[in-house]
Scaffold this active site. Sequence first.
Site, short mmCIF file in Angstrom:
data_model
loop_
_atom_site.label_atom_id
_atom_site.label_comp_id
_atom_site.label_asym_id
_atom_site.label_seq_id
_atom_site.Cartn_x
_atom_site.Cartn_y
_atom_site.Cartn_z
N SER A 1 -6.11 64.74 -5.47
CA SER A 1 -6.10 65.48 -6.55
C SER A 1 -7.53 65.76 -7.16
O SER A 1 -7.70 66.20 -8.05
CB SER A 1 -5.28 65.05 -7.98
OG SER A 1 -5.76 63.80 -8.14
N GLU A 2 -8.36 65.33 -6.25
CA GLU A 2 -9.88 65.04 -6.89
C GLU A 2 -10.66 66.50 -6.79
O GLU A 2 -11.18 66.57 -8.17
CB GLU A 2 -10.63 64.19 -5.77
CG GLU A 2 -10.52 62.86 -5.58
CD GLU A 2 -9.47 62.51 -4.88
OE1 GLU A 2 -9.35 61.25 -4.62
OE2 GLU A 2 -8.51 63.66 -4.28
N VAL A 3 -10.09 67.46 -6.14
CA VAL A 3 -10.88 68.77 -6.46
C VAL A 3 -10.47 69.57 -7.82
O VAL A 3 -11.23 70.13 -8.20
CB VAL A 3 -10.80 69.74 -5.43
CG1 VAL A 3 -11.28 69.30 -4.12
CG2 VAL A 3 -9.21 69.90 -5.09
N LEU B 1 -10.50 67.85 -10.32
CA LEU B 1 -11.42 67.57 -11.43
C LEU B 1 -12.86 67.75 -10.97
O LEU B 1 -13.90 67.05 -11.70
CB LEU B 1 -11.15 66.10 -11.44
CG LEU B 1 -9.85 65.46 -11.77
CD1 LEU B 1 -9.76 63.70 -11.76
CD2 LEU B 1 -9.24 66.04 -13.24
N LEU C 1 -14.40 66.87 -8.37
CA LEU C 1 -14.59 65.96 -7.52
C LEU C 1 -14.27 65.89 -5.94
O LEU C 1 -13.42 66.83 -5.74
CB LEU C 1 -14.08 64.49 -7.89
CG LEU C 1 -14.66 64.14 -9.50
CD1 LEU C 1 -13.71 62.90 -9.91
CD2 LEU C 1 -16.00 64.10 -9.72
#
Length: 261
Positions: free
Chosen positions: A135-137, A139, A141
């Site tokens: 899920s980083e992108v 946020l 990231l």
Amino acid sequence: MNYDTLTIDTAGAIATVTLNRPDVRNAFNEQSIAELTAAFTALGTVDGVRAIVLAANGASFCAGADLNWMKKMAHYSEEENRADAMQLANMLRTIYTCPKPVVAKVHGDCYAGGMGLVAACDIAVAAEDVHFCLSEVKLGLIPATISPYVVKAMGENAARRYFLTAERFNAREAHRIGFVHEVATVSSLDGQVETMANALAANSPNAVREAKVLVRQIAAQPVTDALVADTAHRIALIRASDEGREGVASFLEKRKPSWLT
């Protein structure tokens, strides 16, 4: 050592490291990262331990980074962020290079850095109701520190998709792309992991340790004269080792090897 974010139990030759922050879905912070590093470093040196299971208490395996930890990081300088990230990177490498085989027992949600934990293990068994997400992108990231392990586990093509889309995907898809080795029903997860861990514990401890090193060092290398010579050297060493000689002798003599008696 006493742990606040983990529990460690040993039954026979199998140690179970359990993430124990169920109130935050086992999201990790500085303390849990340090404790995981210490636990796997220590267990890697215990002669009586022949396999390690990484499990979790509560509804989720691991939701990634703890929100309070992320709030603190928002105020870090670049240098502080780099030092903090290195702690996570070193923890993942400690699990990946642990001399003992490590089995991930995955249930519930497994997001972001939690997927890094699973990918750093040697074998992953997931319950059929697990959902995964990088899920980083979402946020702003990127999954940088976990990427060496996740890309190895699922392959570049799948990583390209899931790193970029941040889609959730289920255990069957994780199995299809090679991220997990086995999918179990919720009720059979414990038994399937126990069977796997017992199979690992029955093998020659030295051979298992050297086989782990072999995979890490041989994967993706071109078949050159140097590689051929290296593999011949490795098998010659293991044949001449105490456990190598004992294993062959026990097979020929139709008896159990010494590490099982």
